[in-house]
Motif scaffolding. Sequence first.
Motif, PDB file in Angstrom:
ATOM      1  N   GLU A  11       0.875  -1.176   0.000  1.00  0.00           N
ATOM      2  CA  GLU A  11       0.000   0.000   0.000  1.00  0.00           C
ATOM      3  C   GLU A  11       0.908   1.220   0.000  1.00  0.00           C
ATOM      4  N   VAL A  12       1.349   1.591  -1.217  1.00  0.00           N
ATOM      5  CA  VAL A  12       2.366   2.632  -1.344  1.00  0.00           C
ATOM      6  C   VAL A  12       1.930   3.796  -2.239  1.00  0.00           C
ATOM      7  N   GLN A  13       0.702   3.769  -2.730  1.00  0.00           N
ATOM      8  CA  GLN A  13       0.171   4.914  -3.475  1.00  0.00           C
ATOM      9  C   GLN A  13      -0.940   5.549  -2.646  1.00  0.00           C
ATOM     10  N   GLY A  14      -1.010   6.873  -2.708  1.00  0.00           N
ATOM     11  CA  GLY A  14      -2.013   7.599  -1.941  1.00  0.00           C
ATOM     12  C   GLY A  14      -1.638   7.788  -0.482  1.00  0.00           C
ATOM     13  N   VAL A  15      -0.349   7.592  -0.159  1.00  0.00           N
ATOM     14  CA  VAL A  15       0.114   7.714   1.229  1.00  0.00           C
ATOM     15  C   VAL A  15       1.310   8.662   1.329  1.00  0.00           C
ATOM     16  N   PRO A  38       1.450   1.942 -12.950  1.00  0.00           N
ATOM     17  CA  PRO A  38       0.038   1.603 -13.147  1.00  0.00           C
ATOM     18  C   PRO A  38      -0.425   0.396 -12.328  1.00  0.00           C
ATOM     19  N   ASP A  39       0.484  -0.495 -11.952  1.00  0.00           N
ATOM     20  CA  ASP A  39       0.100  -1.693 -11.192  1.00  0.00           C
ATOM     21  C   ASP A  39      -0.011  -1.454  -9.685  1.00  0.00           C
ATOM     22  N   GLY A  40       0.138  -0.199  -9.244  1.00  0.00           N
ATOM     23  CA  GLY A  40       0.010   0.126  -7.832  1.00  0.00           C
ATOM     24  C   GLY A  40       1.326   0.173  -7.084  1.00  0.00           C
ATOM     25  N   ASN A  41       2.423  -0.176  -7.750  1.00  0.00           N
ATOM     26  CA  ASN A  41       3.750  -0.120  -7.134  1.00  0.00           C
ATOM     27  C   ASN A  41       4.354   1.264  -7.316  1.00  0.00           C
ATOM     28  N   VAL A  42       5.483   1.480  -6.662  1.00  0.00           N
ATOM     29  CA  VAL A  42       6.265   2.704  -6.815  1.00  0.00           C
ATOM     30  C   VAL A  42       7.650   2.304  -7.304  1.00  0.00           C
ATOM     31  N   GLU A  43       8.180   3.056  -8.273  1.00  0.00           N
ATOM     32  CA  GLU A  43       9.523   2.836  -8.791  1.00  0.00           C
ATOM     33  C   GLU A  43      10.361   4.067  -8.477  1.00  0.00           C
ATOM     34  N   ALA A  44      11.616   3.848  -8.095  1.00  0.00           N
ATOM     35  CA  ALA A  44      12.518   4.968  -7.823  1.00  0.00           C
ATOM     36  C   ALA A  44      13.922   4.618  -8.280  1.00  0.00           C
ATOM     37  N   VAL A  45      14.671   5.645  -8.640  1.00  0.00           N
ATOM     38  CA  VAL A  45      16.077   5.527  -8.979  1.00  0.00           C
ATOM     39  C   VAL A  45      16.840   6.490  -8.084  1.00  0.00           C
ATOM     40  N   PHE A  85      16.380  15.766  -7.814  1.00  0.00           N
ATOM     41  CA  PHE A  85      15.484  14.635  -7.545  1.00  0.00           C
ATOM     42  C   PHE A  85      14.082  15.074  -7.877  1.00  0.00           C
ATOM     43  N   GLU A  86      13.369  14.291  -8.689  1.00  0.00           N
ATOM     44  CA  GLU A  86      12.048  14.703  -9.154  1.00  0.00           C
ATOM     45  C   GLU A  86      11.018  13.599  -8.995  1.00  0.00           C
ATOM     46  N   ILE A  87       9.760  14.034  -8.940  1.00  0.00           N
ATOM     47  CA  ILE A  87       8.632  13.112  -9.017  1.00  0.00           C
ATOM     48  C   ILE A  87       8.225  13.065 -10.477  1.00  0.00           C
ATOM     49  N   ARG A  88       8.255  11.879 -11.067  1.00  0.00           N
ATOM     50  CA  ARG A  88       7.909  11.709 -12.468  1.00  0.00           C
ATOM     51  C   ARG A  88       6.454  11.263 -12.609  1.00  0.00           C
ATOM     52  N   ALA A  89       5.924  11.493 -13.796  1.00  0.00           N
ATOM     53  CA  ALA A  89       4.560  11.074 -14.102  1.00  0.00           C
ATOM     54  C   ALA A  89       4.491   9.550 -14.206  1.00  0.00           C
ATOM     55  N   THR A  90       3.325   9.030 -13.906  1.00  0.00           N
ATOM     56  CA  THR A  90       3.081   7.588 -14.064  1.00  0.00           C
ATOM     57  C   THR A  90       3.152   7.238 -15.540  1.00  0.00           C
ATOM     58  N   PRO A  91       3.914   6.202 -15.907  1.00  0.00           N
ATOM     59  CA  PRO A  91       3.965   5.809 -17.318  1.00  0.00           C
ATOM     60  C   PRO A  91       2.617   5.254 -17.761  1.00  0.00           C
ATOM     61  N   TRP A  92       2.248   5.538 -18.977  1.00  0.00           N
ATOM     62  CA  TRP A  92       0.970   5.070 -19.499  1.00  0.00           C
ATOM     63  C   TRP A  92       1.178   3.742 -20.225  1.00  0.00           C
ATOM     64  N   HIS A  93       0.356   2.790 -19.914  1.00  0.00           N
ATOM     65  CA  HIS A  93       0.379   1.501 -20.619  1.00  0.00           C
ATOM     66  C   HIS A  93      -1.019   1.271 -21.165  1.00  0.00           C
ATOM     67  N   GLY A  94      -1.171   1.234 -22.474  1.00  0.00           N
ATOM     68  CA  GLY A  94      -2.504   1.080 -23.032  1.00  0.00           C
ATOM     69  C   GLY A  94      -2.607   0.068 -24.109  1.00  0.00           C
TER      70      GLY A  94
END
Length: 94
Positions: A11-15, A38-45, A85-94
């Motif tokens: 539970e790492v989105q919306g927190v 998009p799958d509800g996870n968070v990715e960071a570098v 250090f930046e917050i990036r947009a969620t990648p779109w998968h369609g």
Amino acid sequence: MIRSRVIVSGEVQGVFYRDTCRHEATAQGVRGWVRNLPDGNVEAVFEGNPAAVQRLVEWTRQGPPLAIVDQVLVWEEQPEGLTGFEIRATPWHG
């Protein structure tokens, strides 16, 4: 300098995970980015001093107070010389 990529699940989105991560990284002098997936996870570098990057990787295992982290996957990569250090947009998968 080292670079680590992490995928955090639970539970790492919306927190406030991304914003808190940015704050922690900036405080440690670590460069990179963080984004929701998009799958509800968070990715960071994270790029920077090995000790500081390791502290950030360890921080991801708990995250901010409202997060419930189930798993953290970590990969070592070649540094790219990121700045800031930046917050990036969620990648779109369609």
